[in-house]
Design an enzyme around this catalytic site. Structure first.
Site, mmCIF file in Angstrom:
data_model
loop_
_atom_site.group_PDB
_atom_site.id
_atom_site.type_symbol
_atom_site.label_atom_id
_atom_site.label_comp_id
_atom_site.label_asym_id
_atom_site.label_seq_id
_atom_site.Cartn_x
_atom_site.Cartn_y
_atom_site.Cartn_z
ATOM 1 N N LYS A 278 32.472 36.179 60.821
ATOM 2 C CA LYS A 278 33.516 35.240 61.268
ATOM 3 C C LYS A 278 34.770 35.409 60.418
ATOM 4 O O LYS A 278 34.710 35.467 59.185
ATOM 5 C CB LYS A 278 33.004 33.801 61.162
ATOM 6 C CG LYS A 278 34.003 32.759 61.656
ATOM 7 C CD LYS A 278 34.792 32.107 60.535
ATOM 8 C CE LYS A 278 35.933 31.246 61.023
ATOM 9 N NZ LYS A 278 36.585 30.491 59.937
ATOM 10 N N GLY B 145 41.830 31.766 59.861
ATOM 11 C CA GLY B 145 42.898 31.387 58.952
ATOM 12 C C GLY B 145 43.910 32.473 58.659
ATOM 13 O O GLY B 145 44.378 33.189 59.550
ATOM 14 N N GLY C 223 43.091 28.771 63.086
ATOM 15 C CA GLY C 223 43.640 27.428 62.871
ATOM 16 C C GLY C 223 45.126 27.464 62.545
ATOM 17 O O GLY C 223 45.891 26.618 63.021
ATOM 18 N N ASP D 208 33.798 28.013 62.374
ATOM 19 C CA ASP D 208 32.598 28.194 61.541
ATOM 20 C C ASP D 208 31.359 27.730 62.294
ATOM 21 O O ASP D 208 30.309 28.378 62.247
ATOM 22 C CB ASP D 208 32.727 27.423 60.217
ATOM 23 C CG ASP D 208 33.814 28.001 59.330
ATOM 24 O OD1 ASP D 208 33.881 29.233 59.216
ATOM 25 O OD2 ASP D 208 34.601 27.225 58.777
ATOM 26 N N LYS E 129 32.078 24.958 56.310
ATOM 27 C CA LYS E 129 31.508 26.307 56.123
ATOM 28 C C LYS E 129 30.106 26.228 55.498
ATOM 29 O O LYS E 129 29.173 26.848 56.007
ATOM 30 C CB LYS E 129 32.441 27.113 55.212
ATOM 31 C CG LYS E 129 32.884 28.415 55.813
ATOM 32 C CD LYS E 129 33.851 29.149 54.912
ATOM 33 C CE LYS E 129 35.280 28.864 55.242
ATOM 34 N NZ LYS E 129 35.667 29.171 56.605
HETATM 35 N N1 LIG Z 1 34.295 24.721 46.128
HETATM 36 C C1 LIG Z 1 35.136 25.465 46.884
HETATM 37 N N2 LIG Z 1 35.106 26.818 46.798
HETATM 38 C C2 LIG Z 1 35.944 27.594 47.511
HETATM 39 N N3 LIG Z 1 36.889 27.095 48.364
HETATM 40 C C3 LIG Z 1 36.971 25.756 48.503
HETATM 41 C C4 LIG Z 1 36.088 24.883 47.776
HETATM 42 N N4 LIG Z 1 36.391 23.602 48.136
HETATM 43 C C5 LIG Z 1 37.395 23.673 49.006
HETATM 44 N N5 LIG Z 1 37.763 24.954 49.243
HETATM 45 C C6 LIG Z 1 38.840 25.354 50.146
HETATM 46 O O1 LIG Z 1 38.265 25.841 51.348
HETATM 47 C C7 LIG Z 1 39.147 26.862 51.849
HETATM 48 C C8 LIG Z 1 38.410 27.698 52.884
HETATM 49 O O2 LIG Z 1 38.198 26.922 54.063
HETATM 50 P P1 LIG Z 1 39.197 27.113 55.317
HETATM 51 O O3 LIG Z 1 40.624 26.916 54.885
HETATM 52 O O4 LIG Z 1 38.706 26.269 56.430
HETATM 53 O O5 LIG Z 1 38.988 28.659 55.597
HETATM 54 P P2 LIG Z 1 39.150 29.556 56.903
HETATM 55 O O6 LIG Z 1 40.450 29.139 57.550
HETATM 56 O O7 LIG Z 1 39.144 30.932 56.362
HETATM 57 O O8 LIG Z 1 37.966 29.256 57.762
HETATM 58 C C9 LIG Z 1 39.581 27.593 50.619
HETATM 59 O O9 LIG Z 1 40.797 28.290 50.792
HETATM 60 C C10 LIG Z 1 39.722 26.465 49.580
HETATM 61 O O10 LIG Z 1 41.036 25.981 49.566
HETATM 62 C C1 LIG Z 2 37.651 21.780 66.303
HETATM 63 C C2 LIG Z 2 38.361 22.713 65.372
HETATM 64 O O1 LIG Z 2 38.447 22.455 64.174
HETATM 65 N N1 LIG Z 2 38.883 23.838 65.910
HETATM 66 C C3 LIG Z 2 39.597 24.816 65.157
HETATM 67 C C4 LIG Z 2 39.327 26.170 65.776
HETATM 68 C C5 LIG Z 2 39.934 27.316 65.008
HETATM 69 C C6 LIG Z 2 39.356 27.458 63.613
HETATM 70 O O2 LIG Z 2 38.329 26.919 63.243
HETATM 71 O O3 LIG Z 2 40.093 28.310 62.848
HETATM 72 P P1 LIG Z 2 39.890 28.673 61.301
HETATM 73 O O4 LIG Z 2 38.586 29.347 61.167
HETATM 74 O O5 LIG Z 2 41.045 29.579 61.049
HETATM 75 O O6 LIG Z 2 39.989 27.390 60.514
HETATM 76 C C7 LIG Z 2 41.115 24.520 65.178
HETATM 77 O O7 LIG Z 2 41.623 24.020 66.168
HETATM 78 O O8 LIG Z 2 41.767 24.843 64.174
#
Ligand SMILES: Nc1ncnc2c1ncn2[C@@H]1O[C@H](COP(=O)(O)OP(=O)(O)O)[C@@H](O)[C@H]1O
Ligand SMILES: CC(=O)N[C@@H](CCC(=O)OP(=O)(O)O)C(=O)O
Length: 273
Positions: free
Chosen positions: A13, A16, A48, A165, A220
């Site tokens: 996956k 971001g 996102g 995720d 995650k």
């Molecule tokens: N304990 C942790 N370890 C690592 N990252 C963390 C932690 N707690 C919060 N985070 C945050 O979670 C972010 C990753 O989640 P997210 O922004 O949703 O990622 P993505 O968009 O790649 O799915 C990291 O960039 C960091 O800012």
């Molecule tokens: C319901 C929900 O949260 N949908 C997400 C889907 C995309 C996503 O999860 O993107 P990242 O992996 O880059 O965060 C959103 O709209 O942002």
């Protein structure tokens, strides 16, 4: 479970910021091509940041609660346009450049997942469950790379936004796959910002309660743990910034943070490590 030509499944996956960094995306895709020598790979993606940028450009305000976007029905056409349209097509185009053979999909294609709204306060957000793996098996046997956007639909055809995720976790559960969640951090970090190499259920609860794990990382680790428990295989949370580390999987080694399953009483099911 393996695809019909004997490779085991790997669901990767991405989301971001990676999608805004063309060079990094290309590097990740090239590593996925190498992983295809051992694995039947499925790529699930978020986007996102792209979604947020489009909603803001259209003057919609949009908020996330614990990493999940609150999605009023009026936002759905634009969320679908960003995720299943722009981002999916851009990843597929880059995958072709990397020498892969991508096919762009959503979670509703081939009936791969079922979805329904379970928390109305989030609006048109779907909770997904695994349903039918035939389409993914057919594509994988044909050496295609399925590229799946996190959009689903409910029983009456309403389009739903799914956290990517969660989407990746459910596709991994569908295929009994190993799961690799790539983010912008090396893995799950402790209070001193050091990488934690392995986490189990009790440690995840404790770090979440202490707010060491926050925001998007909460979704995650919970998705990772649910999947590890269901598949009885380890799940890896790693960085797209160091894609070469993913090659450790080819040697049966770990990368980033390894989320280990709670062992089931049935000892006939082994872990992947
Ligand atoms: N304990 C942790 N370890 C690592 N990252 C963390 C932690 N707690 C919060 N985070 C945050 O979670 C972010 C990753 O989640 P997210 O922004 O949703 O990622 P993505 O968009 O790649 O799915 C990291 O960039 C960091 O800012
Ligand atoms: C319901 C929900 O949260 N949908 C997400 C889907 C995309 C996503 O999860 O993107 P990242 O992996 O880059 O965060 C959103 O709209 O942002």
């Amino acid at each position: 479970m393996a695809n019909t030509i004997g490779k085991s499944w790997l669901v990767a996956k991405v989301g971001g910021a990676l999608l805004k960094d063309g060079a990094a995306l290309q590097s990740v895709l090239q590593v996925l091509q190498q992983l295809q020598t051992r694995y039947a790979v499925v790529l699930v993606h978020g986007g996102g940041d792209t979604t947020q940028a489009l909603l803001e450009a259209l003057d919609f305000s949009s908020e996330k609660i614990d990493g999940v976007r609150v999605t009023p029905k009026a936002h759905i056409p634009y969320v679908v346009g960003a995720l299943a349209g722009t981002v999916n097509s851009e990843i597929c185009a880059q995958a072709k450049v990397a020498g892969l053979n991508p096919v762009g999909l959503t979670l509703l294609d081939g009936g791969m997942c079922k979805a329904q709204i379970t928390e109305p306060r989030f609006g048109s957000v779907g909770k997904v469950s695994p349903a039918d793996s035939n389409l993914l098996t057919m594509l994988s046997n044909g050496d295609y790379l399925p590229v799946v956007a996190s959009i689903a639909c409910d029983e009456v055809g309403n389009l739903l936004n799914v956290n990517a995720d969660d989407a990746a976790a459910v596709v991994a559960q569908l295929l009994s796959a190993e799961l690799l969640l790539l983010s912008d951090v090396a893995g799950v970090l402790d209070q001193d910002k050091q990488l934690i190499s392995q986490l189990d259920s009790a440690q995840i609860s404790s770090l979440t309660e202490q707010n060491v794990i926050q925001g998007g990382m909460v979704v995650k680790v919970n998705s990772a743990l649910a999947t590890a428990n269901q598949t009885q295989k380890s799940v890896f949370i790693s960085s797209w910034k160091t894609p070469e580390q993913m090659l450790a999987l080819l040697k049966g080694q770990s990368c980033g943070t390894c989320i280990v399953p709670n062992l089931q009483a049935d000892s006939s099911k082994g872990t992947s490590l």
